[in-house]
Design a protein around this motif. Structure first.
Motif, PDB file in Angstrom:
ATOM      1  N   HIS A 129      -6.132 -11.719   0.847  1.00 17.17           N
ATOM      2  CA  HIS A 129      -5.627 -12.964   0.280  1.00 17.17           C
ATOM      3  C   HIS A 129      -4.243 -12.826  -0.537  1.00 17.17           C
ATOM      4  CE1 HIS A 129      -6.912 -13.194  -3.976  1.00 17.17           C
ATOM      5  NE2 HIS A 129      -7.652 -12.141  -3.490  1.00 17.17           N
ATOM      6  N   THR A 130      -4.063 -11.709  -1.228  1.00 17.50           N
ATOM      7  CA  THR A 130      -2.836 -11.544  -1.927  1.00 17.50           C
ATOM      8  C   THR A 130      -1.890 -11.091  -1.147  1.00 17.50           C
ATOM      9  OG1 THR A 130      -3.306  -9.293  -2.316  1.00 17.50           O
ATOM     10  CG2 THR A 130      -4.128 -11.049  -4.111  1.00 17.50           C
ATOM     11  N   GLU A 131      -1.906 -10.682   0.069  1.00 17.90           N
ATOM     12  CA  GLU A 131      -0.666 -10.375   1.051  1.00 17.90           C
ATOM     13  C   GLU A 131      -0.283 -11.404   2.154  1.00 17.90           C
ATOM     14  OE1 GLU A 131      -2.341  -6.673   2.645  1.00 17.90           O
ATOM     15  OE2 GLU A 131      -2.316  -5.502   0.457  1.00 17.90           O
ATOM     16  N   SER A 169      -5.857 -19.383  -4.726  1.00 14.97           N
ATOM     17  CA  SER A 169      -5.046 -17.945  -4.690  1.00 14.97           C
ATOM     18  C   SER A 169      -3.738 -18.235  -4.102  1.00 14.97           C
ATOM     19  CB  SER A 169      -5.999 -17.408  -3.242  1.00 14.97           C
ATOM     20  OG  SER A 169      -5.258 -16.512  -2.796  1.00 14.97           O
TER      21      SER A 169
END
Length: 227
Positions: free
Chosen positions: A34-36, A67
């Motif tokens: 999710h952070t990418e 997020s």
């Protein structure tokens, strides 16, 4: 066609979704943490699997919407590309406001795992063109918060716009409004559903009624990209 399985902390069934794509439609598929999510634009469809995102703290899907992935996911959905959220993935789409409604605990107030008969209410979508209108299919469900809720105005809008894609055929055990099992956004490119098609793609695990959903996605993409 390139699929992304968007993974949040606690989504335990990303492997099931990956396997469904790799073995049913045999297309390229990658996990995207999710952070990418700034990578999403390179994909043709994004899949949100089930599980317990962030341990279902506060409410299922409530923390996932904070997020950084969600700006990118909203942009992806707004572009018209396909997004599928199943189980907790459906919770996330609703919490983020990408799909309307809310979720309550099941009427029985307990986690429930079963195989449900589901009716295809609209086969004129990118996700259901491989089914017959009104076809009854068997799909697993596994959730404590499978009770989809929409107020009267929202429910009427869903009906008027043909956004109700799946309903529970027999007894509406969990208590969902209008027996809803799956809906799309108004544009029709985002589908959220509580039954789990990725768990119904092989006879050895109980049936293949989920397979046409993934073929529908591929067929729709192919039609859009015919020279």
């Amino acid at each position: 066609m390139k699929f992304a399985v968007l993974v949040f902390p606690g989504l335990t069934c990303d492997l099931d979704m990956f396997h469904a794509i790799e073995d049913t439609v045999k297309q390229e598929v990658e996990y995207v943490w999710h952070t990418e999510a700034d990578q999403l634009e390179q994909f043709d469809a994004v899949l949100l699997p089930t599980g317990t995102s962030y341990g279902n703290y506060l409410r299922p899907g409530a923390l996932a919407k904070s997020s950084p992935a969600f700006k990118q996911l909203q942009k992806f959905a707004d572009s018209g590309k396909l997004v599928l959220g199943v189980g907790n993935g459906f919770h996330i789409l609703v919490e983020a406001g990408i799909l309307p409604g809310a979720f309550l605990r099941n009427n029985g107030l307990k986690f429930r795992s079963a195989v449900e008969t589901v009716t295809v209410e609209n086969n004129n979508t990118a996700f259901t063109n491989g089914y017959a209108q009104g076809q009854n299919i068997a799909l697993p469900v596994a959730s404590e918060f499978g009770n989809y809720y929409a107020d009267e105005k929202t429910a009427q809008e869903l009906k008027n716009n043909n956004q109700i894609i799946f309903t529970y055929t027999n007894e509406n055990i969990d208590g969902s409004t209008l027996a809803i099992a799956g809906i799309t956004n108004k544009k029709g490119n985002v589908l959220g559903m509580m039954p789990l098609p990725e768990r119904a793609v092989e006879e050895v695990i109980g049936g293949t009624d989920g397979t046409p959903l993934f073929h529908s996605i591929l067929n729709n993409w192919g039609e859009q990209h015919v020279n």
